[in-house]
Enzyme design. Sequence first.
Site, PDB file in Angstrom:
ATOM      1  CG  LEU A  59      35.018  37.519  33.256  1.00 60.47           C
ATOM      2  CD1 LEU A  59      34.000  36.802  32.367  1.00 60.47           C
ATOM      3  CD2 LEU A  59      35.998  36.509  33.848  1.00 60.47           C
ATOM      4  CG  ASP A  60      41.607  40.182  31.406  1.00 57.20           C
ATOM      5  OD1 ASP A  60      41.455  41.016  32.317  1.00 57.20           O
ATOM      6  OD2 ASP A  60      42.543  39.368  31.358  1.00 57.20           O
ATOM      7  CE  LYS A  61      37.615  45.126  23.315  1.00 53.84           C
ATOM      8  NZ  LYS A  61      38.150  46.351  22.640  1.00 53.84           N
ATOM      9  CB  THR A  63      38.166  36.590  29.498  1.00 55.12           C
ATOM     10  OG1 THR A  63      39.575  36.765  29.504  1.00 55.12           O
ATOM     11  CG2 THR A  63      37.820  35.286  30.191  1.00 55.12           C
ATOM     12  NE  ARG A 158      45.179  38.158  28.406  1.00 55.35           N
ATOM     13  CZ  ARG A 158      44.755  39.364  28.052  1.00 55.35           C
ATOM     14  NH1 ARG A 158      43.873  40.003  28.823  1.00 55.35           N
ATOM     15  NH2 ARG A 158      45.211  39.934  26.954  1.00 55.35           N
TER      16      ARG A 158
END
Length: 236
Positions: A59-61, A63, A158
């Site tokens: 997961l992205d930072k 998220t 995104r």
Amino acid sequence: MIAQNKTENGYFSLVSENEHFVVINKQPGINFHSEDGEFGVVVAVEKFLNIKLYSVHRLDKMTSGLLLLAKSSQVANGLSELFKAQQVQKYYLAIADKKPKKTQGLIKGGMDKSRRSMWKLTRNQDNLAITQFFSYALGEGKRLFIVKPKTGKTHQIRVALKSVGSAICGDPIYATETAHQYDRGYLHAYQIQFNYLGQDHQFSVMPESGVEFLSDACQQKLLELGNCDGLHWPKL
């Protein structure tokens, strides 16, 4: 399984654990990998459980939400194959403050590197990203998105929502002009389901932070929608 558990050290809360894998609820603003002298969420879980864990997806930072971590390289390989074969159903929540060009549908295109750390959606069929979504008005100009990514590309959701005119609230890369107005990036890995070694698994976790996610309007809409798998997703 629906879980709301204690957050450990501000990094995560434990959702489920079995002999094969761990499921956590990652908090927003936490790196996946360790960097800049701070350990990431994977190391945080390893320290908490005192075991070695193996990445399956990420997961992205910005998220938050559901993240699987395998307890062995063999399990990691098996789960990774499920992701590659698109046999893991994932559903995300996002909030935007601009109405999309279309209120539901399919976003499909090639993912190309753009400037800095950005990606962009193109008509190129290389590195193809496929994303389905529904959106719902929450009032005060906000919209809730239920997003089902068929592929798992970097920044896919995104970029997809940005491409339909609804960059995610608080996104520091794709909504730079207004990101400072929000207390977090509003993307959350909400539900996940898959079959592993003949056993069905389904997990769901509500966002634990974010004024917009915790608003009465958002909470009521999520209650009305129920299991995301039950929405009328068109077959691809």
